[in-house]
Design a protein around this motif. Sequence first.
Motif, short mmCIF file in Angstrom:
data_model
loop_
_atom_site.label_atom_id
_atom_site.label_comp_id
_atom_site.label_asym_id
_atom_site.label_seq_id
_atom_site.Cartn_x
_atom_site.Cartn_y
_atom_site.Cartn_z
N PRO A 298 0.99 -1.23 -0.24
CA PRO A 298 0.01 0.22 -0.03
C PRO A 298 1.48 1.03 0.51
O PRO A 298 2.13 1.52 0.65
N GLY A 299 0.39 1.93 -0.63
CA GLY A 299 1.16 3.06 -0.75
C GLY A 299 2.83 3.51 -1.12
O GLY A 299 3.48 4.33 -0.89
N HIS A 300 2.66 2.45 -1.84
CA HIS A 300 4.36 2.36 -2.09
C HIS A 300 4.80 3.47 -3.16
O HIS A 300 4.29 4.19 -4.67
N ASP A 301 5.92 5.00 -2.97
CA ASP A 301 5.92 5.82 -3.62
C ASP A 301 7.22 4.91 -5.03
O ASP A 301 7.87 4.08 -5.02
N ARG A 302 6.75 5.75 -5.94
CA ARG A 302 7.19 5.39 -6.67
C ARG A 302 8.47 5.96 -7.92
O ARG A 302 9.48 4.97 -8.44
#
Length: 353
Positions: free
Chosen positions: A290-294
């Motif tokens: 969840p919410g994995h920064d690109r």
Amino acid sequence: MILVTGGAGFIGANFVLDWLAAHDEPVINLDKLTYAGNLENLASLKDDARHHFVQGDIGDQALVESLLAKHQPRAIINFAAESHVDRSIHGPDAFVATNVMGTFALLEAARGYYAGLNAAAQAEFRFLHVSTDEVYGSLTPDAPAFTESHPYQPNSPYSASKAGADHLVRAYHHTYGLPTLTTNCSNNYGPYQFPEKLIPLIIHNALAGRELPIYGDGSNVRDWLYVGDHCSGIRRVLEAGKPGEVYNIGGENEWTNIDIVRHICARLDAVKPDPAGSYDRLITFVTDRPGHDRRYAIDATRLRQELGWQPAENFATGIERTIAWYLANTEWVERVASGAYRDWVEQQYGVVP
């Protein structure tokens, strides 16, 4: 004498080892020895009188105050932190407790200690807080790299807790005059890294013929910094940084996760081939977190121009040194990658370690 907190963890242990290799100045090493703190990292210092290890929590203000009063260090370098994003998603309370409240207790102890120093000792004293690029949030593919003036936009409980700690450090300088320094680094790799992080996990699993789990499509981008270069940057900031300022430390080596994994597989194919075939056959894509920064990327221009720091390693040389270390220290890896860690990897990735 200096006080290092979290000095049995990955980056902290490398810092202590490098410091004592280059300096005669003693180190008080305070570490709670959670799952990622490992005294085996410091085995070479067992009989070194310059290394004073104390097991304890930075949140124990009375303990920190007693160490400061007894040893009178000229600097505190704070590495102590919960640092794994995935763990922060499953259990954020530990991250708030250590990264926010622990840093607060450490700052309070430092504030009282600093107030009691004479003018000459106050002029020399520094509180250096080691932070992360993740406090800045996520970058689009074409956006400029993070500079020290980039707004904070943390996206995980881990990065939010580190952002909170950074803000407290800043406030203690501006409110109380504590001579603080903050460093924000990009993703570290190198010897002694706990094998839940990407690079050691891939090396460890590949050598064991296990699946190589990659989140999502593997296109997330990180800026990779060899841990020895991170430590040299910290030493330079401690030596010449301006109190109250922030300095970014980055390797300027941006790679997608899938390219990192393929590069490691290719290097292992060359130096330790598997009769069953190329290691990249083990790559397995798993559900993204969840919410994995690109993308993260650090602009270290300020550190280079103002303080003259330069990394000694590029990614090709750094990853070669790292793979060589893990190949030469398989017993260390096996001892670390057991028990609770094995359960954690199975829970997180659905892959039996």
